[in-house]
Design a protein around this motif. Structure first.
Motif, PDB file in Angstrom:
ATOM      1  N   ASN A 219       0.121  -1.296  -0.332  1.00 27.91           N
ATOM      2  CA  ASN A 219       0.253  -0.345  -0.277  1.00 27.91           C
ATOM      3  C   ASN A 219       0.447   1.234   0.198  1.00 27.91           C
ATOM      4  O   ASN A 219       1.756   0.718   0.123  1.00 27.91           O
ATOM      5  N   MET A 220       0.086   2.072  -0.424  1.00 29.57           N
ATOM      6  CA  MET A 220       0.594   3.488   0.943  1.00 29.57           C
ATOM      7  C   MET A 220       1.696   3.212   1.763  1.00 29.57           C
ATOM      8  O   MET A 220       0.976   2.723   2.602  1.00 29.57           O
ATOM      9  N   GLY A 221       2.614   3.765   1.791  1.00 35.25           N
ATOM     10  CA  GLY A 221       3.823   4.500   3.485  1.00 35.25           C
ATOM     11  C   GLY A 221       3.596   5.127   3.837  1.00 35.25           C
ATOM     12  O   GLY A 221       2.132   6.401   3.571  1.00 35.25           O
ATOM     13  N   PHE A 222       3.655   5.823   4.591  1.00 36.07           N
ATOM     14  CA  PHE A 222       3.708   6.716   6.089  1.00 36.07           C
ATOM     15  C   PHE A 222       3.598   8.319   4.758  1.00 36.07           C
ATOM     16  O   PHE A 222       3.047   9.621   5.616  1.00 36.07           O
ATOM     17  N   ARG A 223       4.564   8.163   3.984  1.00 32.51           N
ATOM     18  CA  ARG A 223       4.813   9.476   3.121  1.00 32.51           C
ATOM     19  C   ARG A 223       3.965   9.969   2.334  1.00 32.51           C
ATOM     20  O   ARG A 223       3.396  10.979   2.653  1.00 32.51           O
ATOM     21  N   GLU A 224       3.500   8.693   2.316  1.00 34.39           N
ATOM     22  CA  GLU A 224       2.339   8.928   0.948  1.00 34.39           C
ATOM     23  C   GLU A 224       1.279   9.784   1.752  1.00 34.39           C
ATOM     24  O   GLU A 224       0.416  10.090   1.096  1.00 34.39           O
ATOM     25  N   ALA A 225       0.403   8.771   2.704  1.00 31.51           N
ATOM     26  CA  ALA A 225      -0.304   9.167   3.600  1.00 31.51           C
ATOM     27  C   ALA A 225      -0.442  10.281   4.097  1.00 31.51           C
ATOM     28  O   ALA A 225      -1.603  10.643   3.880  1.00 31.51           O
ATOM     29  N   GLY A 226       0.706  10.804   4.235  1.00 34.81           N
ATOM     30  CA  GLY A 226       0.470  12.161   4.929  1.00 34.81           C
ATOM     31  C   GLY A 226       0.600  12.988   3.649  1.00 34.81           C
ATOM     32  O   GLY A 226       0.079  14.335   4.100  1.00 34.81           O
ATOM     33  N   ASP A 227       0.976  12.622   2.776  1.00 32.15           N
ATOM     34  CA  ASP A 227       1.356  13.998   1.504  1.00 32.15           C
ATOM     35  C   ASP A 227      -0.457  13.776   0.743  1.00 32.15           C
ATOM     36  O   ASP A 227      -1.332  14.780   0.417  1.00 32.15           O
ATOM     37  N   LEU A 228      -1.046  12.961   0.590  1.00 31.01           N
ATOM     38  CA  LEU A 228      -2.034  12.754   0.422  1.00 31.01           C
ATOM     39  C   LEU A 228      -3.364  13.430   1.738  1.00 31.01           C
ATOM     40  O   LEU A 228      -3.867  13.731   0.365  1.00 31.01           O
ATOM     41  N   ALA A 229      -3.083  13.038   2.378  1.00 30.88           N
ATOM     42  CA  ALA A 229      -4.518  13.983   3.574  1.00 30.88           C
ATOM     43  C   ALA A 229      -4.092  14.976   2.936  1.00 30.88           C
ATOM     44  O   ALA A 229      -5.134  15.694   3.102  1.00 30.88           O
ATOM     45  N   TYR A 230      -2.626  15.148   3.460  1.00 29.95           N
ATOM     46  CA  TYR A 230      -2.852  16.763   2.873  1.00 29.95           C
ATOM     47  C   TYR A 230      -3.319  17.815   1.932  1.00 29.95           C
ATOM     48  O   TYR A 230      -3.977  18.861   1.822  1.00 29.95           O
ATOM     49  N   GLU A 231      -2.620  17.504   0.867  1.00 31.82           N
ATOM     50  CA  GLU A 231      -2.762  17.328  -0.703  1.00 31.82           C
ATOM     51  C   GLU A 231      -4.673  17.583  -0.919  1.00 31.82           C
ATOM     52  O   GLU A 231      -5.755  18.240  -1.652  1.00 31.82           O
ATOM     53  N   ALA A 232      -5.793  16.394   0.440  1.00 34.16           N
ATOM     54  CA  ALA A 232      -6.507  15.992  -0.462  1.00 34.16           C
ATOM     55  C   ALA A 232      -7.765  16.862   0.977  1.00 34.16           C
ATOM     56  O   ALA A 232      -8.909  17.334   0.752  1.00 34.16           O
ATOM     57  N   GLY A 233      -7.226  17.621   1.522  1.00 33.07           N
ATOM     58  CA  GLY A 233      -7.790  18.892   2.173  1.00 33.07           C
ATOM     59  C   GLY A 233      -7.907  18.143   3.553  1.00 33.07           C
ATOM     60  O   GLY A 233      -9.886  18.351   3.788  1.00 33.07           O
ATOM     61  N   PHE A 234      -7.735  16.581   4.140  1.00 33.19           N
ATOM     62  CA  PHE A 234      -8.689  15.734   5.059  1.00 33.19           C
ATOM     63  C   PHE A 234      -8.802  16.737   6.233  1.00 33.19           C
ATOM     64  O   PHE A 234      -7.786  17.199   6.846  1.00 33.19           O
ATOM     65  N   ASP A 235     -10.192  16.969   7.330  1.00 33.04           N
ATOM     66  CA  ASP A 235      -9.943  17.502   7.617  1.00 33.04           C
ATOM     67  C   ASP A 235      -9.783  16.352   9.411  1.00 33.04           C
ATOM     68  O   ASP A 235      -8.068  16.946   9.712  1.00 33.04           O
ATOM     69  N   LEU A 236      -9.442  15.903   9.421  1.00 35.16           N
ATOM     70  CA  LEU A 236      -8.978  14.164  10.734  1.00 35.16           C
ATOM     71  C   LEU A 236      -8.518  13.634   9.376  1.00 35.16           C
ATOM     72  O   LEU A 236      -9.108  12.566   8.650  1.00 35.16           O
ATOM     73  N   THR A 237      -6.914  12.947   9.985  1.00 34.91           N
ATOM     74  CA  THR A 237      -6.724  11.582   9.309  1.00 34.91           C
ATOM     75  C   THR A 237      -6.079  10.126   9.919  1.00 34.91           C
ATOM     76  O   THR A 237      -5.534  10.751  11.144  1.00 34.91           O
ATOM     77  N   ILE A 238      -7.093   9.498  10.190  1.00 37.68           N
ATOM     78  CA  ILE A 238      -6.447   8.341  11.022  1.00 37.68           C
ATOM     79  C   ILE A 238      -6.175   6.953  10.002  1.00 37.68           C
ATOM     80  O   ILE A 238      -6.243   6.836   8.924  1.00 37.68           O
TER      81      ILE A 238
END
Length: 283
Positions: A219-238
């Motif tokens: 799957n995506m790694g922790f860096r990709e997950a963080g970047d995706l969450a930021y770029e997608a504009g999630f209010d809260l990421t789990i």
């Protein structure tokens, strides 16, 4: 002497189910319970949704890092069950068959390639829905859209649709995204940016050649997950998919550290097993 954390870890599946049953979730809020790997329970209003419930403890599950937080027999309330793909830690026949029997009103949504397994464990065909991607389906108490997932590649099968999916839940005034198993592929970010996602749940365990050589798809790694969450504009990421199998795990602290260093205003939450989170939109 037993401390509070030990007492929480020792609570029974019945006690957990009672918490889920009695939790009041007013409009504009969502309740989430994390049960390991990618298994979560989401409640909004009177609707309770299980995503990838994996609670077997029998043959083939001895490699689990921890025992299931509840037994399938503990589940007495389930409105809907969402399955992201056919791998056994996401589609668990032993759990699904019990839910189908004990919760006769429950409805199951999964990619078409999963349906034969579900029929084999006596889930009535009338209660199974296909996970048709990029289409909103209105179930009254919530809307659901399946999003293609790439585990590690997109796999769209003729006549059956995508083999791997994630889900968007528009529920109780809160928009929730559960990614399933996926990497970041062209088009995923744009799909997410079309929505105002309040809660994004994403895998962080990554992938590498050595795991692939053992048949472990990544799957995506922790860096990709963080970047995706930021770029997608999630209010809260789990973060998800980091804790169940030692050969395919990740430290969630890496995800938190990465986000803290690169996106210090982004909200993230690592959930303890069986923890209940109450999200209030706009808080």
């Amino acid at each position: 002497m037993t401390n509070r954390n030990e007492a929480r870890s020792q609570r029974t599946g019945h006690e957990l189910m009672e918490e889920i049953r009695t939790t009041v979730v007013p409009y504009g809020t969502a309740a989430i319970w994390f049960l390991g790997q990618e298994s979560v329970v989401v409640k909004g209003g009177d609707t309770t949704i299980y995503i990838d419930p994996y609670y077997s403890s029998g043959e083939g599950t001895s490699s689990r890092a921890f025992p299931p937080p509840l037994a399938p027999q503990d589940i007495t309330q389930a409105s809907f069950v969402l399955i992201t793909h056919e791998h056994s830690d996401h589609l668990d026949p032993d759990t699904l068959s019990v839910i189908a029997e004990q919760c006769p009103e429950s409805v199951f949504t999964a990619p078409v390639c999963c349906h034969n397994v579900m029929l084999e464990v006596r889930i009535p065909e009338a209660r199974i829905r296909p996970a048709l991607t990029d289409e909103w389906v209105d179930y009254g108490s919530f809307r659901l859209k399946a999003i293609p997932a790439a585990h590690e590649e997109l796999d769209e099968q003729e006549g059956q649709g995508h083999r791997y999916v994630g889900y968007l839940l528009d529920m109780n005034g809160v928009m929730i995204y559960h990614a399933g198993d996926t990497v970041v592929y062209p088009g995923l970010l744009e799909r997410l940016q079309e929505q105002a996602v309040d809660i994004g749940m994403v895998p962080i365990n990554g992938a590498d050649a050595f795991r692939r050589s053992k048949g472990i798809v990544g799957n995506m790694g922790f860096r990709e997950a963080g970047d995706l969450a930021y770029e997608a504009g999630f209010d809260l990421t789990i973060p998800l998919h980091y804790d169940l199998f030692p050969m395919n795990s990740e430290k969630p602290g890496y995800f938190i550290d990465y986000c803290y260093e690169n996106y210090p205003y982004m909200r993230n939450k690592v959930m303890a097993r069986t923890e209940r989170l109450i999200y209030v939109k706009g808080s």
